[in-house]
Design a protein around this motif. Structure first.
Motif, PDB file in Angstrom:
ATOM      1  N   LYS A   6      29.525  41.799  46.928  1.00 62.50           N
ATOM      2  CA  LYS A   6      30.201  42.768  45.758  1.00 62.50           C
ATOM      3  C   LYS A   6      31.689  42.875  45.769  1.00 62.50           C
ATOM      4  CE  LYS A   6      27.822  46.340  45.138  1.00 62.50           C
ATOM      5  NZ  LYS A   6      27.117  47.602  44.871  1.00 62.50           N
ATOM      6  N   ILE A   7      32.239  42.552  44.639  1.00 58.81           N
ATOM      7  CA  ILE A   7      33.558  42.754  44.431  1.00 58.81           C
ATOM      8  C   ILE A   7      33.916  43.817  43.056  1.00 58.81           C
ATOM      9  CG2 ILE A   7      34.128  40.527  45.164  1.00 58.81           C
ATOM     10  CD1 ILE A   7      34.332  39.226  42.305  1.00 58.81           C
ATOM     11  N   THR A   8      35.058  43.966  43.142  1.00 58.64           N
ATOM     12  CA  THR A   8      35.336  45.235  42.059  1.00 58.64           C
ATOM     13  C   THR A   8      36.510  44.420  41.103  1.00 58.64           C
ATOM     14  OG1 THR A   8      34.905  46.924  43.368  1.00 58.64           O
ATOM     15  CG2 THR A   8      36.110  47.452  41.515  1.00 58.64           C
ATOM     16  N   VAL A   9      36.114  44.693  39.895  1.00 59.19           N
ATOM     17  CA  VAL A   9      37.024  44.098  38.784  1.00 59.19           C
ATOM     18  C   VAL A   9      37.577  45.358  37.983  1.00 59.19           C
ATOM     19  CG1 VAL A   9      37.486  42.440  36.859  1.00 59.19           C
ATOM     20  CG2 VAL A   9      35.979  41.977  38.861  1.00 59.19           C
ATOM     21  N   GLU A  10      38.889  45.228  37.737  1.00 59.93           N
ATOM     22  CA  GLU A  10      39.403  46.516  37.114  1.00 59.93           C
ATOM     23  C   GLU A  10      39.301  46.103  35.668  1.00 59.93           C
ATOM     24  OE1 GLU A  10      40.282  49.294  38.095  1.00 59.93           O
ATOM     25  OE2 GLU A  10      40.042  48.654  40.284  1.00 59.93           O
ATOM     26  N   ALA A  11      38.114  46.343  34.891  1.00 57.62           N
ATOM     27  CA  ALA A  11      37.904  46.046  33.583  1.00 57.62           C
ATOM     28  C   ALA A  11      36.447  46.566  33.194  1.00 57.62           C
ATOM     29  CB  ALA A  11      37.816  44.458  33.316  1.00 57.62           C
ATOM     30  N   THR A  12      36.159  46.592  32.200  1.00 64.00           N
ATOM     31  CA  THR A  12      34.587  46.945  31.655  1.00 64.00           C
ATOM     32  C   THR A  12      33.560  45.542  31.952  1.00 64.00           C
ATOM     33  OG1 THR A  12      34.568  46.076  29.290  1.00 64.00           O
ATOM     34  CG2 THR A  12      35.391  48.230  29.678  1.00 64.00           C
ATOM     35  N   PRO A  13      32.378  45.994  31.992  1.00 65.21           N
ATOM     36  CA  PRO A  13      31.423  44.973  32.228  1.00 65.21           C
ATOM     37  C   PRO A  13      31.383  43.903  31.264  1.00 65.21           C
ATOM     38  CG  PRO A  13      30.192  47.370  32.941  1.00 65.21           C
ATOM     39  CD  PRO A  13      31.577  47.187  32.074  1.00 65.21           C
ATOM     40  N   THR A  99      23.627  34.547  40.599  1.00 66.47           N
ATOM     41  CA  THR A  99      23.723  35.575  39.637  1.00 66.47           C
ATOM     42  C   THR A  99      24.960  36.353  40.056  1.00 66.47           C
ATOM     43  OG1 THR A  99      22.157  37.118  40.338  1.00 66.47           O
ATOM     44  CG2 THR A  99      21.252  35.582  38.821  1.00 66.47           C
ATOM     45  N   ALA A 100      25.633  36.788  38.501  1.00 69.77           N
ATOM     46  CA  ALA A 100      26.629  37.743  39.088  1.00 69.77           C
ATOM     47  C   ALA A 100      26.214  38.805  37.860  1.00 69.77           C
ATOM     48  CB  ALA A 100      27.944  37.033  38.321  1.00 69.77           C
ATOM     49  N   THR A 101      26.008  40.054  38.492  1.00 71.33           N
ATOM     50  CA  THR A 101      25.454  41.220  37.914  1.00 71.33           C
ATOM     51  C   THR A 101      26.655  42.169  37.783  1.00 71.33           C
ATOM     52  OG1 THR A 101      23.279  40.799  38.675  1.00 71.33           O
ATOM     53  CG2 THR A 101      23.959  43.075  37.507  1.00 71.33           C
ATOM     54  N   ALA A 102      27.147  42.496  36.366  1.00 68.16           N
ATOM     55  CA  ALA A 102      28.244  43.416  36.180  1.00 68.16           C
ATOM     56  C   ALA A 102      27.908  44.854  35.646  1.00 68.16           C
ATOM     57  CB  ALA A 102      29.213  42.722  35.191  1.00 68.16           C
ATOM     58  N   ASP A 103      28.264  45.735  36.632  1.00 69.89           N
ATOM     59  CA  ASP A 103      27.677  47.240  36.241  1.00 69.89           C
ATOM     60  C   ASP A 103      28.966  48.181  36.276  1.00 69.89           C
ATOM     61  OD1 ASP A 103      24.872  46.801  36.159  1.00 69.89           O
ATOM     62  OD2 ASP A 103      24.780  46.721  38.274  1.00 69.89           O
ATOM     63  N   ALA A 104      28.974  48.990  35.378  1.00 68.02           N
ATOM     64  CA  ALA A 104      30.291  49.953  35.346  1.00 68.02           C
ATOM     65  C   ALA A 104      30.310  50.643  36.718  1.00 68.02           C
ATOM     66  CB  ALA A 104      29.989  50.786  34.236  1.00 68.02           C
ATOM     67  N   ALA A 105      31.426  50.992  37.083  1.00 66.25           N
ATOM     68  CA  ALA A 105      31.799  51.736  38.166  1.00 66.25           C
ATOM     69  C   ALA A 105      32.930  52.672  37.995  1.00 66.25           C
ATOM     70  CB  ALA A 105      31.749  50.799  39.524  1.00 66.25           C
ATOM     71  N   GLY A 106      32.911  53.716  37.307  1.00 63.97           N
ATOM     72  CA  GLY A 106      34.164  54.267  36.652  1.00 63.97           C
ATOM     73  C   GLY A 106      34.749  53.533  35.776  1.00 63.97           C
ATOM     74  N   ALA A 107      36.086  53.404  36.358  1.00 63.23           N
ATOM     75  CA  ALA A 107      37.061  52.568  35.072  1.00 63.23           C
ATOM     76  C   ALA A 107      36.894  51.299  35.362  1.00 63.23           C
ATOM     77  CB  ALA A 107      38.278  53.359  35.228  1.00 63.23           C
ATOM     78  N   ALA A 108      36.229  50.638  36.569  1.00 67.29           N
ATOM     79  CA  ALA A 108      36.034  49.378  36.811  1.00 67.29           C
ATOM     80  C   ALA A 108      34.778  48.882  36.805  1.00 67.29           C
ATOM     81  CB  ALA A 108      36.601  49.347  38.532  1.00 67.29           C
ATOM     82  N   ASP A 143      38.519  33.985  43.302  1.00 67.84           N
ATOM     83  CA  ASP A 143      37.944  34.392  41.985  1.00 67.84           C
ATOM     84  C   ASP A 143      38.081  35.714  41.389  1.00 67.84           C
ATOM     85  OD1 ASP A 143      36.389  32.532  40.256  1.00 67.84           O
ATOM     86  OD2 ASP A 143      35.032  34.108  40.440  1.00 67.84           O
ATOM     87  N   ALA A 144      37.880  36.762  42.340  1.00 72.69           N
ATOM     88  CA  ALA A 144      38.072  38.274  41.685  1.00 72.69           C
ATOM     89  C   ALA A 144      39.470  38.133  40.849  1.00 72.69           C
ATOM     90  CB  ALA A 144      37.941  39.085  42.674  1.00 72.69           C
ATOM     91  N   ALA A 145      40.403  37.784  41.810  1.00 71.91           N
ATOM     92  CA  ALA A 145      41.891  37.685  41.206  1.00 71.91           C
ATOM     93  C   ALA A 145      41.896  37.033  39.863  1.00 71.91           C
ATOM     94  CB  ALA A 145      42.698  37.232  42.303  1.00 71.91           C
ATOM     95  N   LEU A 146      41.197  35.864  39.905  1.00 76.49           N
ATOM     96  CA  LEU A 146      41.605  34.819  38.628  1.00 76.49           C
ATOM     97  C   LEU A 146      40.688  35.701  37.276  1.00 76.49           C
ATOM     98  CD1 LEU A 146      40.639  31.307  40.062  1.00 76.49           C
ATOM     99  CD2 LEU A 146      42.927  32.356  39.569  1.00 76.49           C
ATOM    100  N   VAL A 147      39.454  36.234  37.530  1.00 74.73           N
ATOM    101  CA  VAL A 147      38.794  36.945  36.589  1.00 74.73           C
ATOM    102  C   VAL A 147      39.719  38.110  36.052  1.00 74.73           C
ATOM    103  CG1 VAL A 147      37.011  38.553  36.040  1.00 74.73           C
ATOM    104  CG2 VAL A 147      36.394  36.557  37.405  1.00 74.73           C
ATOM    105  N   THR A 148      40.183  38.907  36.909  1.00 74.30           N
ATOM    106  CA  THR A 148      41.240  39.884  36.252  1.00 74.30           C
ATOM    107  C   THR A 148      42.229  39.551  35.736  1.00 74.30           C
ATOM    108  OG1 THR A 148      40.682  41.398  38.413  1.00 74.30           O
ATOM    109  CG2 THR A 148      42.631  41.798  37.388  1.00 74.30           C
ATOM    110  N   GLU A 149      42.887  38.090  36.123  1.00 74.27           N
ATOM    111  CA  GLU A 149      44.104  37.768  35.709  1.00 74.27           C
ATOM    112  C   GLU A 149      43.510  37.249  34.109  1.00 74.27           C
ATOM    113  OE1 GLU A 149      46.466  33.634  36.085  1.00 74.27           O
ATOM    114  OE2 GLU A 149      46.348  34.876  37.809  1.00 74.27           O
ATOM    115  N   THR A 150      42.636  36.693  33.980  1.00 79.24           N
ATOM    116  CA  THR A 150      42.060  36.230  32.861  1.00 79.24           C
ATOM    117  C   THR A 150      41.631  37.136  31.895  1.00 79.24           C
ATOM    118  OG1 THR A 150      40.989  34.256  33.717  1.00 79.24           O
ATOM    119  CG2 THR A 150      39.932  34.970  31.618  1.00 79.24           C
ATOM    120  N   ILE A 151      41.168  38.414  32.457  1.00 80.14           N
ATOM    121  CA  ILE A 151      40.675  39.434  31.361  1.00 80.14           C
ATOM    122  C   ILE A 151      41.923  40.185  30.652  1.00 80.14           C
ATOM    123  CG2 ILE A 151      40.137  41.914  31.390  1.00 80.14           C
ATOM    124  CD1 ILE A 151      37.849  40.974  33.301  1.00 80.14           C
ATOM    125  N   LYS A 152      43.300  40.292  31.484  1.00 82.14           N
ATOM    126  CA  LYS A 152      44.536  40.558  31.150  1.00 82.14           C
ATOM    127  C   LYS A 152      45.035  39.711  30.032  1.00 82.14           C
ATOM    128  CE  LYS A 152      45.946  43.170  35.232  1.00 82.14           C
ATOM    129  NZ  LYS A 152      46.816  43.099  36.488  1.00 82.14           N
TER     130      LYS A 152
END
Length: 155
Positions: A6-13, A99-108, A143-152
């Motif tokens: 499990k990883i946390t990404v600062e963005a919406t699902p 599989t990668a499942t994205a669920d809201a966790a507050g603001a992340a 990869d989590a860092a790359l996802v965050t960078e891509t979203i920004k």
């Protein structure tokens, strides 16, 4: 071998799922892995990456079993907040489904990654699977860092 992380990404699902399929993330992942021979296409909710990796770029343990270049097709299909991946590696006795499942966790977003890696090489398959599992934590952190960078960059 089953791998769950499990990883946390600062963005919406929704932003996370869009990034997981994107051309931008595919390019970043390939650069991180040092892969230059690839194509990535997105059609609707399906992303397909075709990769060719020269044998000399493979880890030394893998070169013991693989003498030729490795070609793989990675297909990611989004359905709601889940991206299901199938990795078809040509000429190598490996099966990877994830599989990668994205669920809201507050603001992340909490991104749960479930992978099943099977290496069908007599006597050493389990050892290769364990080696792969040990590398997952580091790869997912990168990869989590790359996802965050891509979203920004996408927003």
């Amino acid at each position: 071998m089953q791998i769950t992380k499990k990883i946390t990404v600062e963005a919406t699902p929704e932003q996370v799922v869009a990034a997981l399929l994107s051309n931008e993330l595919a390019a970043k992942r390939m650069a991180m892995l040092g892969v230059t021979d690839y194509t990535h296409t997105v059609t609707g909710n399906v992303a397909t990456t075709t990769v060719a990796v020269p044998a000399q770029k493979l880890p030394s343990q893998a070169r013991t079993f693989v003498k030729n270049d490795v070609k793989a097709v990675i297909t990611g299909t989004a359905s709601g907040n889940v991206v299901a991946y199938n990795v078809d590696v040509k000429g190598v006795p490996v099966k990877i489904a994830m599989t990668a499942t994205a669920d809201a966790a507050g603001a992340a977003t909490s991104l749960l990654v479930d992978a099943d890696v099977a290496v069908k090489i007599p006597f050493v398959g389990a050892k290769v699977e364990k080696m792969a599992a040990r590398k997952v934590d580091g790869l997912l952190a990168k990869d989590a860092a790359l996802v965050t960078e891509t979203i920004k960059e996408m927003n």
